[in-house]
Write a protein that holds these residues in place. Structure first.
Motif, short mmCIF file in Angstrom:
data_model
loop_
_atom_site.label_atom_id
_atom_site.label_comp_id
_atom_site.label_asym_id
_atom_site.label_seq_id
_atom_site.Cartn_x
_atom_site.Cartn_y
_atom_site.Cartn_z
N UNK A 74 15.41 -15.25 15.69
CA UNK A 74 14.51 -16.05 15.07
C UNK A 74 13.52 -16.24 15.96
N UNK A 75 13.18 -15.75 17.12
CA UNK A 75 11.74 -15.31 17.62
C UNK A 75 10.65 -14.15 16.50
N UNK A 76 11.94 -14.06 16.02
CA UNK A 76 11.69 -12.50 14.52
C UNK A 76 11.49 -12.90 13.40
N UNK A 77 12.23 -14.06 13.21
CA UNK A 77 11.78 -14.54 11.89
C UNK A 77 10.80 -15.21 11.49
N UNK A 78 10.99 -16.04 12.30
CA UNK A 78 9.13 -17.00 12.50
C UNK A 78 8.00 -16.18 12.67
N UNK A 79 8.34 -14.47 12.32
CA UNK A 79 7.29 -13.48 12.51
C UNK A 79 6.49 -13.96 10.45
N UNK A 94 -2.42 -10.43 13.21
CA UNK A 94 -2.06 -12.09 14.09
C UNK A 94 -1.06 -12.34 14.12
N UNK A 95 -0.77 -14.15 14.32
CA UNK A 95 0.44 -15.05 14.93
C UNK A 95 1.30 -14.10 14.36
N UNK A 96 1.79 -13.33 13.22
CA UNK A 96 3.16 -13.16 13.20
C UNK A 96 3.67 -12.06 14.03
N UNK A 97 3.13 -10.83 13.68
CA UNK A 97 2.96 -9.89 14.80
C UNK A 97 3.10 -10.53 15.75
N UNK A 98 2.19 -11.19 17.15
CA UNK A 98 2.63 -11.56 18.13
C UNK A 98 3.80 -12.29 18.08
N UNK A 99 4.41 -13.17 17.68
CA UNK A 99 5.80 -13.46 17.33
C UNK A 99 6.52 -12.54 17.68
N UNK A 100 6.02 -11.16 16.27
CA UNK A 100 7.78 -9.98 16.78
C UNK A 100 7.24 -9.07 18.19
N UNK A 101 6.29 -9.59 18.58
CA UNK A 101 6.37 -9.05 19.97
C UNK A 101 6.82 -9.77 21.09
N UNK A 102 6.48 -10.71 20.99
CA UNK A 102 7.12 -11.78 21.68
C UNK A 102 8.51 -11.97 22.01
N UNK A 103 9.37 -11.21 20.89
CA UNK A 103 10.66 -10.92 21.26
C UNK A 103 11.02 -9.73 22.17
#
Length: 223
Positions: free
Chosen positions: A80-85, A163-172
């Protein structure tokens, strides 16, 4: 190695929580969020953590064991962290954050229960503190990565995400790495296996733990 693996699971939670704190202004801007929507996105992850923590004890104690819960809840964080992106609406962002919170809330008690059941009482406090410190470590890493990624939406893009979408993906990434390491390195808690009367599996788990600690495992024959 087991303590570092468990610590990575804690860091996976902290990076996910920190991600929304840093990315929220950009999320608001993209979706033109109202004050109520902004508050929902910021807080729903903590509601998920509350529910996840309550569910974790039941699943870990009576159904699946510690290791399976750690893997399962960490997969939830990563998924779901990835899906947020790729969320298309502010409500999707809130939903994915809530579901990621379920994983975080479930993961934390499973990890600390595992550490308490697999470490000697003489060193338990040291290892528990080491694992807990990964929450701060993950927060620092998430803040640093966010400082680099979020402002560079146009110049830094991966898989058409920036931006924030890539950031959410990296945070997974910590959650994904934790899943792999837990599956490959950790054994199930011997306490759980003994409680379920799986004595041969408990003996094997104790032997693995003893070998990691460089200790003799002759006493496991008595299990």
């Amino acid at each position: 190695l087991a303590a570092s693996t468990c610590g990575l699971g804690i860091a996976a939670g902290s990076t996910t929580v920190m991600a929304i704190a840093l990315a929220l202004p950009k999320v608001e801007e993209e979706f033109d969020a109202s004050d109520s929507e902004r508050s929902l996105v910021a807080s729903c992850i903590f509601l998920g953590m509350l529910i996840g923590g309550l569910v974790s004890g039941i699943l870990g104690d009576h159904m699946y064991g510690r290791k399976s819960c750690i893997v399962g809840f960490t997969v939830v964080i990563a998924l779901f962290g990835s899906l947020t992106s790729i969320a298309k609406t502010i409500n999707q962002v809130a939903s994915f954050r809530f579901l990621a919170g379920l994983g975080i809330g479930g993961n934390i008690p499973a990890i600390f229960s595992y550490m308490a059941e697999t470490t000697n009482s003489s060193v338990r406090g040291k290892y528990m503190t080491f694992v807990a410190s990964h929450w701060m470590f993950g927060s620092v890493i998430a803040s640093s990565v966010g400082w680099i990624i979020i402002p560079r939406e146009d110049s830094l893009r991966v898989f058409h995400l920036g931006g924030w979408r890539l950031y959410f993906l990296i945070c997974t990434a910590p959650a994904l790495l934790c899943c792999i390491l837990v599956s490959c390195v950790l054994v199930e808690s011997p306490c759980y296996l003994i409680e379920k009367k799986k004595f041969s599996q408990a003996a094997f788990a104790l032997q693995r733990i003893a070998s990691f600690n460089g200790e003799k495992s002759s006493d496991t024959k008595e299990v």
